[in-house]
Design a protein around this motif. Structure first.
Motif, PDB file in Angstrom:
ATOM      1  N   UNK A 276       0.938  -1.027   0.044  1.00  0.00           N
ATOM      2  CA  UNK A 276       0.151  -0.055  -0.017  1.00  0.00           C
ATOM      3  C   UNK A 276       0.999   1.289  -0.134  1.00  0.00           C
ATOM      4  N   UNK A 277       0.708   2.226  -1.056  1.00  0.00           N
ATOM      5  CA  UNK A 277       1.548   3.215  -0.842  1.00  0.00           C
ATOM      6  C   UNK A 277       1.198   4.192  -0.058  1.00  0.00           C
ATOM      7  N   UNK A 278       0.045   4.225   0.536  1.00  0.00           N
ATOM      8  CA  UNK A 278      -0.108   5.144   1.798  1.00  0.00           C
ATOM      9  C   UNK A 278       0.626   4.715   2.795  1.00  0.00           C
ATOM     10  N   UNK A 279       0.659   3.444   3.149  1.00  0.00           N
ATOM     11  CA  UNK A 279       1.642   3.096   3.959  1.00  0.00           C
ATOM     12  C   UNK A 279       3.115   3.338   4.034  1.00  0.00           C
ATOM     13  N   UNK A 280       3.691   3.524   2.527  1.00  0.00           N
ATOM     14  CA  UNK A 280       4.818   3.758   2.256  1.00  0.00           C
ATOM     15  C   UNK A 280       5.138   5.362   2.523  1.00  0.00           C
ATOM     16  N   UNK A 281       3.933   5.833   2.046  1.00  0.00           N
ATOM     17  CA  UNK A 281       4.366   7.602   2.323  1.00  0.00           C
ATOM     18  C   UNK A 281       4.246   7.645   3.705  1.00  0.00           C
ATOM     19  N   UNK A 282       3.505   6.895   4.691  1.00  0.00           N
ATOM     20  CA  UNK A 282       3.292   7.180   6.261  1.00  0.00           C
ATOM     21  C   UNK A 282       4.760   6.798   6.741  1.00  0.00           C
ATOM     22  N   UNK A 283       5.315   5.561   6.227  1.00  0.00           N
ATOM     23  CA  UNK A 283       6.626   5.569   6.800  1.00  0.00           C
ATOM     24  C   UNK A 283       7.648   6.692   6.579  1.00  0.00           C
ATOM     25  N   UNK A 284       7.564   7.500   5.371  1.00  0.00           N
ATOM     26  CA  UNK A 284       8.462   8.644   5.082  1.00  0.00           C
ATOM     27  C   UNK A 284       7.845   9.567   5.875  1.00  0.00           C
ATOM     28  N   UNK A 285       6.699   9.855   6.317  1.00  0.00           N
ATOM     29  CA  UNK A 285       6.278  10.979   7.124  1.00  0.00           C
ATOM     30  C   UNK A 285       6.770  10.837   8.638  1.00  0.00           C
ATOM     31  N   UNK A 286       6.957   9.530   9.031  1.00  0.00           N
ATOM     32  CA  UNK A 286       7.466   9.467  10.362  1.00  0.00           C
ATOM     33  C   UNK A 286       9.004   9.841  10.519  1.00  0.00           C
ATOM     34  N   UNK A 287       9.467   9.345   9.405  1.00  0.00           N
ATOM     35  CA  UNK A 287      10.953   9.732   9.288  1.00  0.00           C
ATOM     36  C   UNK A 287      11.127  11.174   9.358  1.00  0.00           C
ATOM     37  N   UNK A 288      10.312  11.814   8.397  1.00  0.00           N
ATOM     38  CA  UNK A 288      10.197  13.562   8.274  1.00  0.00           C
ATOM     39  C   UNK A 288      10.092  14.181   9.848  1.00  0.00           C
ATOM     40  N   UNK A 289       9.095  13.495  10.555  1.00  0.00           N
ATOM     41  CA  UNK A 289       8.957  14.187  11.815  1.00  0.00           C
ATOM     42  C   UNK A 289      10.095  14.056  12.699  1.00  0.00           C
ATOM     43  N   UNK A 290      11.010  12.836  12.769  1.00  0.00           N
ATOM     44  CA  UNK A 290      12.019  12.953  13.430  1.00  0.00           C
ATOM     45  C   UNK A 290      12.974  14.155  13.124  1.00  0.00           C
ATOM     46  N   UNK A 291      13.143  14.445  11.845  1.00  0.00           N
ATOM     47  CA  UNK A 291      14.064  15.486  11.379  1.00  0.00           C
ATOM     48  C   UNK A 291      13.435  16.906  11.888  1.00  0.00           C
ATOM     49  N   UNK A 292      12.287  17.169  11.599  1.00  0.00           N
ATOM     50  CA  UNK A 292      11.493  18.290  12.058  1.00  0.00           C
ATOM     51  C   UNK A 292      11.534  18.667  13.605  1.00  0.00           C
ATOM     52  N   UNK A 293      11.501  17.601  14.269  1.00  0.00           N
ATOM     53  CA  UNK A 293      11.455  17.667  15.953  1.00  0.00           C
ATOM     54  C   UNK A 293      12.887  17.868  16.373  1.00  0.00           C
ATOM     55  N   UNK A 294      13.906  17.539  15.503  1.00  0.00           N
ATOM     56  CA  UNK A 294      15.124  17.928  15.727  1.00  0.00           C
ATOM     57  C   UNK A 294      16.053  16.662  16.344  1.00  0.00           C
ATOM     58  N   UNK A 295      15.350  15.548  16.507  1.00  0.00           N
ATOM     59  CA  UNK A 295      15.611  14.175  16.980  1.00  0.00           C
ATOM     60  C   UNK A 295      16.921  13.516  16.136  1.00  0.00           C
ATOM     61  N   UNK A 296      16.975  13.701  14.862  1.00  0.00           N
ATOM     62  CA  UNK A 296      17.772  13.071  14.025  1.00  0.00           C
ATOM     63  C   UNK A 296      18.126  14.075  12.725  1.00  0.00           C
ATOM     64  N   UNK A 297      19.159  13.718  12.144  1.00  0.00           N
ATOM     65  CA  UNK A 297      19.543  14.311  10.956  1.00  0.00           C
ATOM     66  C   UNK A 297      19.025  13.366   9.739  1.00  0.00           C
ATOM     67  N   UNK A 298      18.938  13.705   8.328  1.00  0.00           N
ATOM     68  CA  UNK A 298      18.722  12.657   7.385  1.00  0.00           C
ATOM     69  C   UNK A 298      19.919  11.834   7.434  1.00  0.00           C
ATOM     70  N   UNK A 299      21.254  12.098   7.507  1.00  0.00           N
ATOM     71  CA  UNK A 299      22.291  11.279   7.187  1.00  0.00           C
ATOM     72  C   UNK A 299      22.235  10.359   8.326  1.00  0.00           C
ATOM     73  N   UNK A 300      21.310  10.494   9.567  1.00  0.00           N
ATOM     74  CA  UNK A 300      21.431   9.263  10.528  1.00  0.00           C
ATOM     75  C   UNK A 300      20.099   8.361  10.494  1.00  0.00           C
ATOM     76  N   UNK A 301      19.360   8.626   9.215  1.00  0.00           N
ATOM     77  CA  UNK A 301      18.255   7.718   8.895  1.00  0.00           C
ATOM     78  C   UNK A 301      18.529   6.865   7.883  1.00  0.00           C
TER      79      UNK A 301
END
Length: 339
Positions: A276-301
């Motif tokens: 399900x592509x919705x699920x794939x986008x959801x996975x990506x959104x969870x990754x984005x949240x980590x970056x926006x919250x300052x918990x991780x950098x893209x290079x760390x994911x």
């Protein structure tokens, strides 16, 4: 969550003044930094290569994940959503506009959009999805070695294409498999190379029909009539955006049609091995949240694969295209009865 995506063209942002994303101006002459932070509005640029169900679903999943993580549209988050309408030139225009608007993060949906985003900025975080070969496209060095400002999810499950091509050869008995794709899409070239390899192992021949625009899709499908036993459409954005043209030929000429993802299967293809592509986008959104919250950098994911994979058969499409559905297929696939 945004209920319905409102598409903007690349040109629509030119000359439009956008919010600065820094919260309301402090009028009492004091500097209250915590208050400013509380009122911060995150600006997220969404660049999608083409409009079709799979990519649309991925974008919706991305936005829903961020909403669930506290980034709510119209409250603390502003989305600038643009669609390139399958035009490579538009992808770079969109990316450059986002850089000029100083967005906090770019979500790039499909390979051309991701490549243009990375060409436009090496500083703004980029999260990609619906990318078949992020290494081959030059987006990342390796799945576990993403770039300084880019990471995301791939829609190329290692077993996905193999499940479908093996089914076409072994269960349908096709010796000549037609493939329609845009040779200008790097993600499609990667998939077609895999199809050639898999077909050869099965003793089957691949008959290729290349296109450059969606207007050429129906003619390409018609060119395969009488030359192939089945047609396979990879996750090619240009072809998928005009999939109904292929379905009409497959139905009228009784040629079994197979596709690279489940949303296209539901539109009228016999089967697909996918997720399900919705699920794939959801996975990506969870990754984005980590970056926006300052918990991780893209290079760390690390780049992530789809979390699930299944072969699904559309019984109605099989009937339309003259393929008898065998009951024993229940052991290797799920049946789709329609919605």
């Amino acid at each position: 969550m945004i209920k319905k995506i409102k598409w903007l063209t690349a040109a629509s942002l030119v000359g439009i003044a956008l919010l600065s994303g820094c919260g309301s101006e402090n009028t009492n002459g004091t500097d209250n930094s915590s208050d400013k932070e509380a009122k911060k509005t995150y600006k997220i640029g969404v660049t999608q290569f083409a409009e079709h169900p799979s990519l649309d679903a991925a974008t919706e999943g991305f936005i829903k994940a961020l909403e669930d993580e506290g980034f709510k549209d119209g409250e603390n988050t502003e989305y600038m959503i643009q669609n390139a309408q399958a035009d490579m030139n538009n992808t770079l225009t969109i990316a450059n506009n986002f850089v000029g608007d100083k967005v906090d993060l770019i979500f790039a949906n499909a390979t051309p959009s991701a490549v243009s985003a990375l060409n436009a900025t090496k500083e703004i975080p980029i999260l990609f999805t619906s990318v078949t070969d992020p290494v081959g496209a030059g987006l990342v060095e390796a799945f576990d070695k993403p770039g300084d400002n880019i990471t995301g999810t791939t829609d190329n499950h290692p077993e996905g294409t193999a499940k479908t091509i093996n089914f076409i050869a072994e269960e349908v008995g096709a010796k000549n498999i037609g493939v329609i794709f845009n040779a200008g899409e790097q993600n499609s070239e990667v998939q077609v190379d895999k199809v050639r390899e898999l077909a050869k192992k099965q003793g089957a021949n691949v008959v290729e029909a290349t296109i450059s625009t969606s207007a050429e899709v129906k003619q390409a499908a018609e060119s395969l009539v009488g030359r192939v036993d089945a047609i396979y459409i990879p996750t090619d954005n240009t072809v998928v955006s005009a999939l109904e043209s292929v379905i009409s030929v497959a139905n009228s000429k009784k040629i079994p049609l197979f596709v690279g993802e489940l949303d296209s299967m539901k539109r009228g293809a016999i089967a697909a091995s996918g997720f399900n592509y919705f699920d794939l986008g959801y996975q990506t959104g969870k990754m984005a949240a980590e970056i926006l919250k300052g918990n991780k950098k893209p290079s760390e994911i690390p780049v992530e694969l789809p979390s699930s994979l299944k072969l699904v058969i559309n019984k109605k499409a099989a009937e339309e295209q003259g393929l008898e559905v065998k009951q024993e297929w229940e052991k290797i696939a799920e049946f789709y009865e329609g919605e």
